[in-house]
Design a protein around this motif. Sequence first.
Motif, mmCIF file in Angstrom:
data_model
loop_
_atom_site.group_PDB
_atom_site.id
_atom_site.type_symbol
_atom_site.label_atom_id
_atom_site.label_comp_id
_atom_site.label_asym_id
_atom_site.label_seq_id
_atom_site.Cartn_x
_atom_site.Cartn_y
_atom_site.Cartn_z
ATOM 1 N N ALA A 1 -4.749 -8.271 -50.315
ATOM 2 C CA ALA A 1 -4.705 -8.505 -48.917
ATOM 3 C C ALA A 1 -5.223 -9.947 -48.490
ATOM 4 O O ALA A 1 -4.709 -10.381 -47.411
ATOM 5 N N TYR A 2 -5.851 -10.576 -49.353
ATOM 6 C CA TYR A 2 -6.090 -12.193 -48.967
ATOM 7 C C TYR A 2 -4.913 -12.845 -49.314
ATOM 8 O O TYR A 2 -4.720 -13.821 -48.151
ATOM 9 N N ILE A 3 -3.860 -12.657 -49.999
ATOM 10 C CA ILE A 3 -2.716 -13.378 -50.108
ATOM 11 C C ILE A 3 -1.981 -13.148 -48.857
ATOM 12 O O ILE A 3 -1.197 -13.959 -48.287
ATOM 13 N N MET A 4 -1.825 -11.792 -48.648
ATOM 14 C CA MET A 4 -0.840 -11.385 -47.128
ATOM 15 C C MET A 4 -1.617 -12.243 -46.162
ATOM 16 O O MET A 4 -0.688 -12.868 -45.494
ATOM 17 N N PHE A 5 -2.983 -12.383 -45.807
ATOM 18 C CA PHE A 5 -3.466 -13.092 -44.848
ATOM 19 C C PHE A 5 -3.117 -14.684 -44.722
ATOM 20 O O PHE A 5 -2.617 -15.340 -44.028
ATOM 21 N N THR A 6 -3.413 -15.043 -45.999
ATOM 22 C CA THR A 6 -3.122 -16.525 -46.287
ATOM 23 C C THR A 6 -1.790 -16.914 -46.376
ATOM 24 O O THR A 6 -1.479 -18.281 -46.151
ATOM 25 N N THR A 7 -0.834 -16.054 -46.693
ATOM 26 C CA THR A 7 0.523 -16.378 -46.364
ATOM 27 C C THR A 7 1.113 -16.099 -45.045
ATOM 28 O O THR A 7 2.101 -17.113 -44.617
ATOM 29 N N PHE A 8 0.715 -15.344 -44.269
ATOM 30 C CA PHE A 8 1.247 -15.121 -43.010
ATOM 31 C C PHE A 8 0.921 -16.274 -41.900
ATOM 32 O O PHE A 8 1.330 -17.014 -41.145
ATOM 33 N N LEU A 9 -0.596 -16.550 -42.202
ATOM 34 C CA LEU A 9 -1.005 -17.495 -41.085
ATOM 35 C C LEU A 9 -0.500 -18.984 -41.201
ATOM 36 O O LEU A 9 0.006 -19.487 -40.206
ATOM 37 N N PRO A 10 -0.076 -19.525 -42.218
ATOM 38 C CA PRO A 10 0.563 -20.914 -42.275
ATOM 39 C C PRO A 10 1.772 -20.763 -41.465
ATOM 40 O O PRO A 10 2.547 -21.469 -40.989
ATOM 41 N N ASN A 11 2.612 -19.487 -42.027
ATOM 42 C CA ASN A 11 3.997 -19.388 -41.268
ATOM 43 C C ASN A 11 3.806 -19.185 -39.818
ATOM 44 O O ASN A 11 5.016 -19.739 -39.121
ATOM 45 N N ALA A 12 2.953 -18.513 -39.353
ATOM 46 C CA ALA A 12 2.844 -18.413 -37.917
ATOM 47 C C ALA A 12 2.697 -19.842 -37.384
ATOM 48 O O ALA A 12 3.047 -20.081 -36.282
ATOM 49 N N VAL A 13 1.746 -20.442 -37.992
ATOM 50 C CA VAL A 13 1.369 -21.809 -37.559
ATOM 51 C C VAL A 13 2.572 -22.591 -37.643
ATOM 52 O O VAL A 13 2.968 -23.459 -36.580
ATOM 53 N N ASN A 14 3.636 -22.557 -38.414
ATOM 54 C CA ASN A 14 4.699 -23.223 -38.536
ATOM 55 C C ASN A 14 5.785 -22.979 -37.277
ATOM 56 O O ASN A 14 6.259 -23.780 -36.685
ATOM 57 N N VAL A 15 5.831 -21.755 -37.111
ATOM 58 C CA VAL A 15 6.816 -21.262 -35.689
ATOM 59 C C VAL A 15 6.078 -21.916 -34.574
ATOM 60 O O VAL A 15 6.826 -22.298 -33.699
ATOM 61 N N ILE A 16 4.872 -21.828 -34.519
ATOM 62 C CA ILE A 16 4.140 -22.543 -33.337
ATOM 63 C C ILE A 16 4.622 -24.100 -33.188
ATOM 64 O O ILE A 16 4.926 -24.549 -32.141
ATOM 65 N N THR A 17 4.211 -24.645 -34.388
ATOM 66 C CA THR A 17 4.439 -25.821 -34.470
ATOM 67 C C THR A 17 6.104 -26.311 -34.063
ATOM 68 O O THR A 17 6.182 -27.476 -33.384
ATOM 69 N N LEU A 18 7.176 -25.742 -34.840
ATOM 70 C CA LEU A 18 8.292 -25.939 -34.325
ATOM 71 C C LEU A 18 8.663 -25.789 -32.823
ATOM 72 O O LEU A 18 9.303 -26.414 -32.338
ATOM 73 N N PHE A 19 8.063 -24.769 -32.208
ATOM 74 C CA PHE A 19 8.217 -24.474 -30.984
ATOM 75 C C PHE A 19 7.666 -25.407 -29.860
ATOM 76 O O PHE A 19 8.486 -26.208 -29.228
ATOM 77 N N VAL A 20 6.559 -26.068 -30.200
ATOM 78 C CA VAL A 20 6.042 -27.134 -29.562
ATOM 79 C C VAL A 20 6.602 -28.556 -29.793
ATOM 80 O O VAL A 20 6.984 -29.246 -28.891
ATOM 81 N N GLY A 21 7.008 -28.718 -31.186
ATOM 82 C CA GLY A 21 7.517 -30.027 -31.573
ATOM 83 C C GLY A 21 8.999 -29.867 -30.989
ATOM 84 O O GLY A 21 9.496 -31.221 -30.574
ATOM 85 N N GLY A 22 9.707 -28.941 -31.055
ATOM 86 C CA GLY A 22 11.024 -28.824 -30.220
ATOM 87 C C GLY A 22 11.096 -29.347 -29.107
ATOM 88 O O GLY A 22 12.032 -30.041 -28.383
ATOM 89 N N ASN A 23 9.984 -28.727 -28.240
ATOM 90 C CA ASN A 23 9.941 -29.158 -26.597
ATOM 91 C C ASN A 23 9.737 -30.406 -26.511
ATOM 92 O O ASN A 23 9.883 -31.195 -25.631
ATOM 93 N N LEU A 24 8.746 -31.066 -27.580
ATOM 94 C CA LEU A 24 8.581 -32.622 -27.060
ATOM 95 C C LEU A 24 9.633 -33.474 -27.482
ATOM 96 O O LEU A 24 9.956 -34.604 -27.001
ATOM 97 N N THR B 1 -2.140 -27.658 -35.533
ATOM 98 C CA THR B 1 -2.116 -27.234 -37.035
ATOM 99 C C THR B 1 -3.443 -26.869 -37.418
ATOM 100 O O THR B 1 -3.920 -26.315 -38.339
ATOM 101 N N PHE B 2 -4.449 -28.009 -36.984
ATOM 102 C CA PHE B 2 -5.717 -27.898 -37.608
ATOM 103 C C PHE B 2 -6.406 -26.757 -37.734
ATOM 104 O O PHE B 2 -7.464 -26.381 -38.273
ATOM 105 N N ILE B 3 -6.080 -25.891 -36.705
ATOM 106 C CA ILE B 3 -6.751 -24.470 -36.476
ATOM 107 C C ILE B 3 -6.791 -24.031 -37.806
ATOM 108 O O ILE B 3 -7.379 -22.746 -37.777
#
Length: 716
Positions: free
Chosen positions: A333-356, A254-256
Amino acid sequence: MAVRFICIATQLALLTKAVLVALLGADLLFPGRHGQSGLLYMFAAIVTSLLCTFAEMFAACALISGWEEGGGGGDEAAQPLLDKTDKAALQRQSTIAMLLSFSAQDTPLLIVAFLAGAVAALGQALIPYYTGQIIDYASIDQSFDNFQWTCLLLVVVAFGTAIFTGVRGGLFTVAMTRFNVRIRTSLFDALMRQEIAFFTSTKTGEITSRLSADTTTVSDQICLNLNVGLRSLTQAAMVLVFMFKASWRLTIITFILIPLIILVCKVYGAYYRELAKAVQNELAEANTVAEESLSSMATVRSHAAEDSARAAYQHRLHLFYKLCLKEALGYAAYIMFTTFLPNAVNVITLFVGGNLVLQDRMSAGSLVSFMLYVTSLNGALQALADVFSAFAAALGAADKVIELIQRLPKMPDPGGLKPSSFSGHLELKDVEFSYPSRPDTRVLGGVSLSVKPGEVVALVGPSGGGKSSIVKLVERFYLPSSGAVMLDGRDVGLYDAKWLKRNVALVAQEPVLFARSVRRNILYGLEVEDGVPPEQVPSNEHVEEAARLANAHDFIMAMPQGYETDCGEKGVSLSGGQKQRIAIARALVRKPTVLLLDEATSALDSDSEAVVQEALDRMMKDFTVLVIAHRLSTVANADRILVIAKGQIAEQGTHESLAESGGLYSGLVRRQFSKTTSSASLATSARGSYVNLPSLNTLAPAAGPSHPSIAEKDPQ
């Protein structure tokens, strides 16, 4: 730029490596027996590498910047690798430093607000923690007592968080108000110090826009966003601690998000800052156009120029709209990027956390808590991003405000001389002068004159000859290009400014009154607030005495509230003659030694002019008087008359000698009498053909036949 880009790319690669280690690394803290390096060593190496790349970037930038400033080692043909620190960067540093100095006085208040915010942030971080425990006690480690106790703790934490959040918000609001007052006061004080040339070259609408809109933007945005920023930063720090406790692997992934958002904010902030300055400038121009039309509505209406005024304002608003459109597109454009990036990290976090969770390396409640932490962290980072963009806009407006606050007058400070005796001997010695806005146009060229104590000297001549410029130099509104303006043998710049304005009084052609009582208008500049000792403030008897000398007492007493009657904005409730007489009383109440009359009756009708002229005739014998003459009666009574033409003294003498000399003055007198005849025939000509009408520039001002005008109004 190449060095900076390489360093940033290296930093992003190292962060990516940290994420991969978090995903794939074994749960081994220290080096193992089979060549495993251990997580502690790997992350220590990554962090060390990151710090080294930051140090290398700053060192390389400083080295190249110093090389450029030193001329590149003598190779003038060498191309610079890095842009120099330019004026904008220096202005930014100065702006930030000034804003910090304005806030420094509220440091104790801000510290208490910050501590309250830290406690509130801790409460915000505890809410997800207790939420995860409630889920575990309800579904996995079922325990009714622990479930109830944790729910109670959650309510207490939520209540305490609300209290400290309110304390933080209230204290920051107080600090914002104090900051607003402080920056407005500083800007107004700075404007009061500026030289007259600054106000002639700078539009009033632009100044008022800085004083009203820009200061509001600066104070509101900076204080409000300081509140939000500190809260979000503290919240993010607290949440990260709990996130590491819940799962260090997921936390590193998440820290990335943080450096990426910082990078985007930096790029967007630089773009938005410059755009915000352009928006503020264009808004100031629109305000200038609006104020110019609204303050002169009678002229606009009399010439039916409403459409052109509207078109000019709409044109400025259209330019303002185009800049705002660019601002909106960049923000989108700034809001698009800053909105997409947290959601993308959420998906990765859920995937890795679910495996744990599936591997029994993490409980479901801990994963829920972690996802709530991530949501809280995303909210904090998003708020920080918004704060960054808002700060960029505020700094864009602050640049102009701070630039005005820091602006040094281009005239040297006056001296502090306050002589006990002052005779009022006025001299100009070889004075040459050009206005700062027109340095190539010489207004006065080597003018020398002397006005002895008690003498009345009149200045006449064609429009644009430089008559009013002489008065402005005596008042020290401007400095001569060469030569000297002297009072009692000393340069006017040596005298204390307040002392000089009390002993050298000016009555202008178009006097300005303020929205205050008649009494306070007469006392303008002589009140306790102006630094005058209470015992030296003129009494009511002195005010009424000055009004009687100015033929103003009778009409003032006829007003509903007498001397306490409000004059209205710019004296709108009074006639021209009444305003002029109050202006004369304002000069006389100072009991000056030198009196400057700049066409004091030229804008009046015959009746008002006769009353004002009577007041002038009565008082001129008691002062050293330099009068710019517009009426023949004033000229005829003067001890000497100086004809000013093309910045030179063309003739001088008495009225009789000059009228008979056949020179320039004689011609002005003959032309004025011919104008009187042309004016008398105007009504008859108007009923017939327009062919025989005299041109507008030959018509005399409204005046009685006994004192026709000598010259047209002199704007200089």
